[in-house]
Design a protein around this motif. Structure first.
Motif, PDB file in Angstrom:
ATOM      1  N   GLN A   1       0.828  -1.203   0.000  1.00 46.82           N
ATOM      2  CA  GLN A   1       0.000   0.000   0.000  1.00 46.82           C
ATOM      3  C   GLN A   1       0.866   1.257   0.000  1.00 46.82           C
ATOM      4  N   MET A   2       1.893   1.247   0.836  1.00 43.77           N
ATOM      5  CA  MET A   2       2.782   2.411   0.928  1.00 43.77           C
ATOM      6  C   MET A   2       4.006   2.063   1.768  1.00 43.77           C
ATOM      7  N   ILE A   3       4.987   2.953   1.733  1.00 44.11           N
ATOM      8  CA  ILE A   3       6.155   2.867   2.605  1.00 44.11           C
ATOM      9  C   ILE A   3       6.138   4.125   3.460  1.00 44.11           C
ATOM     10  N   ASP A   4       6.201   3.954   4.782  1.00 43.93           N
ATOM     11  CA  ASP A   4       6.143   5.122   5.668  1.00 43.93           C
ATOM     12  C   ASP A   4       7.537   5.744   5.833  1.00 43.93           C
ATOM     13  N   ASP A   5       7.611   6.845   6.579  1.00 48.13           N
ATOM     14  CA  ASP A   5       8.867   7.582   6.763  1.00 48.13           C
ATOM     15  C   ASP A   5       9.950   6.765   7.463  1.00 48.13           C
ATOM     16  N   ALA A   6       9.550   5.774   8.251  1.00 54.48           N
ATOM     17  CA  ALA A   6      10.518   4.932   8.960  1.00 54.48           C
ATOM     18  C   ALA A   6      10.935   3.720   8.122  1.00 54.48           C
ATOM     19  N   GLY A   7      10.424   3.627   6.910  1.00 57.28           N
ATOM     20  CA  GLY A   7      10.767   2.502   6.038  1.00 57.28           C
ATOM     21  C   GLY A   7       9.857   1.304   6.220  1.00 57.28           C
ATOM     22  N   GLY A   8       8.809   1.439   7.037  1.00 52.00           N
ATOM     23  CA  GLY A   8       7.851   0.349   7.223  1.00 52.00           C
ATOM     24  C   GLY A   8       7.049   0.123   5.946  1.00 52.00           C
ATOM     25  N   LEU A   9       6.927  -1.116   5.578  1.00 50.73           N
ATOM     26  CA  LEU A   9       6.241  -1.497   4.350  1.00 50.73           C
ATOM     27  C   LEU A   9       4.805  -1.894   4.700  1.00 50.73           C
ATOM     28  N   HIS A  10       3.854  -1.049   4.393  1.00 50.21           N
ATOM     29  CA  HIS A  10       2.447  -1.301   4.703  1.00 50.21           C
ATOM     30  C   HIS A  10       1.840  -2.154   3.597  1.00 50.21           C
ATOM     31  N   ILE A  11       1.299  -3.314   3.999  1.00 48.01           N
ATOM     32  CA  ILE A  11       0.830  -4.318   3.043  1.00 48.01           C
ATOM     33  C   ILE A  11      -0.592  -4.721   3.378  1.00 48.01           C
ATOM     34  N   SER A  12      -1.408  -4.831   2.345  1.00 45.96           N
ATOM     35  CA  SER A  12      -2.747  -5.399   2.475  1.00 45.96           C
ATOM     36  C   SER A  12      -2.601  -6.884   2.148  1.00 45.96           C
ATOM     37  N   TRP A  13      -2.814  -7.739   3.132  1.00 46.32           N
ATOM     38  CA  TRP A  13      -2.559  -9.168   2.978  1.00 46.32           C
ATOM     39  C   TRP A  13      -3.768  -9.891   2.387  1.00 46.32           C
ATOM     40  N   ASP A  14      -3.520 -10.830   1.483  1.00 46.42           N
ATOM     41  CA  ASP A  14      -4.590 -11.598   0.834  1.00 46.42           C
ATOM     42  C   ASP A  14      -5.412 -12.385   1.852  1.00 46.42           C
ATOM     43  N   CYS A  15      -4.781 -12.795   2.945  1.00 51.47           N
ATOM     44  CA  CYS A  15      -5.476 -13.586   3.964  1.00 51.47           C
ATOM     45  C   CYS A  15      -6.337 -12.715   4.876  1.00 51.47           C
ATOM     46  N   GLY A  16      -6.333 -11.410   4.618  1.00 52.71           N
ATOM     47  CA  GLY A  16      -7.166 -10.487   5.385  1.00 52.71           C
ATOM     48  C   GLY A  16      -6.348  -9.541   6.230  1.00 52.71           C
ATOM     49  N   GLY A  17      -6.806  -8.328   6.329  1.00 54.82           N
ATOM     50  CA  GLY A  17      -6.154  -7.334   7.154  1.00 54.82           C
ATOM     51  C   GLY A  17      -4.958  -6.695   6.490  1.00 54.82           C
ATOM     52  N   SER A  18      -4.386  -5.741   7.206  1.00 61.76           N
ATOM     53  CA  SER A  18      -3.181  -5.087   6.720  1.00 61.76           C
ATOM     54  C   SER A  18      -2.221  -4.933   7.896  1.00 61.76           C
ATOM     55  N   LEU A  19      -0.957  -5.011   7.591  1.00 63.02           N
ATOM     56  CA  LEU A  19       0.056  -4.916   8.630  1.00 63.02           C
ATOM     57  C   LEU A  19       1.357  -4.484   7.977  1.00 63.02           C
ATOM     58  N   ALA A  20       2.073  -3.593   8.634  1.00 63.72           N
ATOM     59  CA  ALA A  20       3.356  -3.119   8.111  1.00 63.72           C
ATOM     60  C   ALA A  20       4.477  -4.059   8.533  1.00 63.72           C
ATOM     61  N   LEU A  21       5.400  -4.264   7.617  1.00 61.94           N
ATOM     62  CA  LEU A  21       6.628  -4.988   7.944  1.00 61.94           C
ATOM     63  C   LEU A  21       7.644  -3.955   8.400  1.00 61.94           C
ATOM     64  N   ILE A  22       8.406  -4.293   9.427  1.00 60.90           N
ATOM     65  CA  ILE A  22       9.361  -3.365  10.012  1.00 60.90           C
ATOM     66  C   ILE A  22      10.675  -3.437   9.236  1.00 60.90           C
ATOM     67  N   TYR A  23      11.161  -2.268   8.834  1.00 63.95           N
ATOM     68  CA  TYR A  23      12.405  -2.145   8.074  1.00 63.95           C
ATOM     69  C   TYR A  23      13.570  -2.765   8.832  1.00 63.95           C
ATOM     70  N   LYS A  24      14.339  -3.587   8.165  1.00 64.83           N
ATOM     71  CA  LYS A  24      15.527  -4.279   8.682  1.00 64.83           C
ATOM     72  C   LYS A  24      15.226  -5.310   9.765  1.00 64.83           C
ATOM     73  N   VAL A  25      13.940  -5.641   9.952  1.00 63.59           N
ATOM     74  CA  VAL A  25      13.568  -6.679  10.917  1.00 63.59           C
ATOM     75  C   VAL A  25      12.811  -7.779  10.178  1.00 63.59           C
ATOM     76  N   ASP A  26      11.729  -7.410   9.503  1.00 61.03           N
ATOM     77  CA  ASP A  26      10.912  -8.357   8.745  1.00 61.03           C
ATOM     78  C   ASP A  26      11.399  -8.377   7.290  1.00 61.03           C
ATOM     79  N   ARG A  27      11.055  -9.450   6.588  1.00 64.17           N
ATOM     80  CA  ARG A  27      11.490  -9.571   5.192  1.00 64.17           C
ATOM     81  C   ARG A  27      10.355 -10.075   4.307  1.00 64.17           C
ATOM     82  N   CYS A  28      10.338  -9.561   3.079  1.00 63.96           N
ATOM     83  CA  CYS A  28       9.414 -10.096   2.079  1.00 63.96           C
ATOM     84  C   CYS A  28      10.121 -10.090   0.730  1.00 63.96           C
ATOM     85  N   ASN A  29       9.549 -10.816  -0.188  1.00 64.59           N
ATOM     86  CA  ASN A  29      10.101 -10.946  -1.528  1.00 64.59           C
ATOM     87  C   ASN A  29       9.125 -10.291  -2.500  1.00 64.59           C
TER      88      ASN A  29
END
Length: 162
Positions: free
Chosen positions: A30-58
């Motif tokens: 959906q977007m990337i916030d100022d802290a580098g958090g990757l905001h994602i709308s998940w197919d399984c429902g809901g939305s949650l940001a991944l934390i920069y340099k902690v969480d990973r996605c491809n």
């Protein structure tokens, strides 16, 4: 690296007692916030940001890759509709596992990706083609289909073979 609308797959997320996400889950950026958090709308429902340099996605697919796929359709030789569908499925199924085909009208194929992506809702691709006497396909048009018009017109992002 992850433009809005891109399709992603979760690789790792710090344990979170409030999230049911697991590696392999897919979503749309959906977007990337100022802290580098990757905001994602998940197919399984809901939305949650991944934390920069902690969480990973491809990143599975960006808009530019989809545009390249549209362009490639015009130059690919297809022996028949089934071969074309097979090629499309091979290219898109990894990023759009719920995709489906509707080829109810002769000379037209609609591909429903069944997710929101590339900053569009109810994502569908329309392909118009003609066949020769041997059944070989020639793509005339392909592009995004807008749901709103009842006429199923291909929108401004359409590509037409010249």
């Amino acid at each position: 690296m992850y433009p809005a609308g891109s399709r992603v797959q979760l690789e790792y997320m710090e344990p979170d007692p409030y999230s049911k996400l697991k590696p392999g889950d897919m979503g749309t950026v959906q977007m990337i916030d100022d802290a580098g958090g990757l905001h994602i709308s998940w197919d399984c429902g809901g939305s949650l940001a991944l934390i920069y340099k902690v969480d990973r996605c491809n990143c599975l697919m960006k808009r530019e890759q989809m545009d390249a796929l549209f362009n490639h359709l015009f130059i690919m030789p297809f022996e028949n509709c089934e071969k074309m569908k097979s090629w499309i499925e091979k290219k898109l199924r990894p990023a759009f596992p719920a995709m489906s085909f509707d080829n109810g009208t002769k000379g037209k194929l609609e591909v429903s990706l069944n997710v929101n992506a590339f900053e569009m809702k109810s994502l569908k691709i329309g392909i118009e083609y003609q066949t020769d006497e041997k059944g070989h396909l020639f793509i005339k048009k392909c592009g995004w289909i807008q749901d709103a018009p009842a006429k199923d017109k291909i929108n401004k992002a359409q590509k037409t073979k010249r």
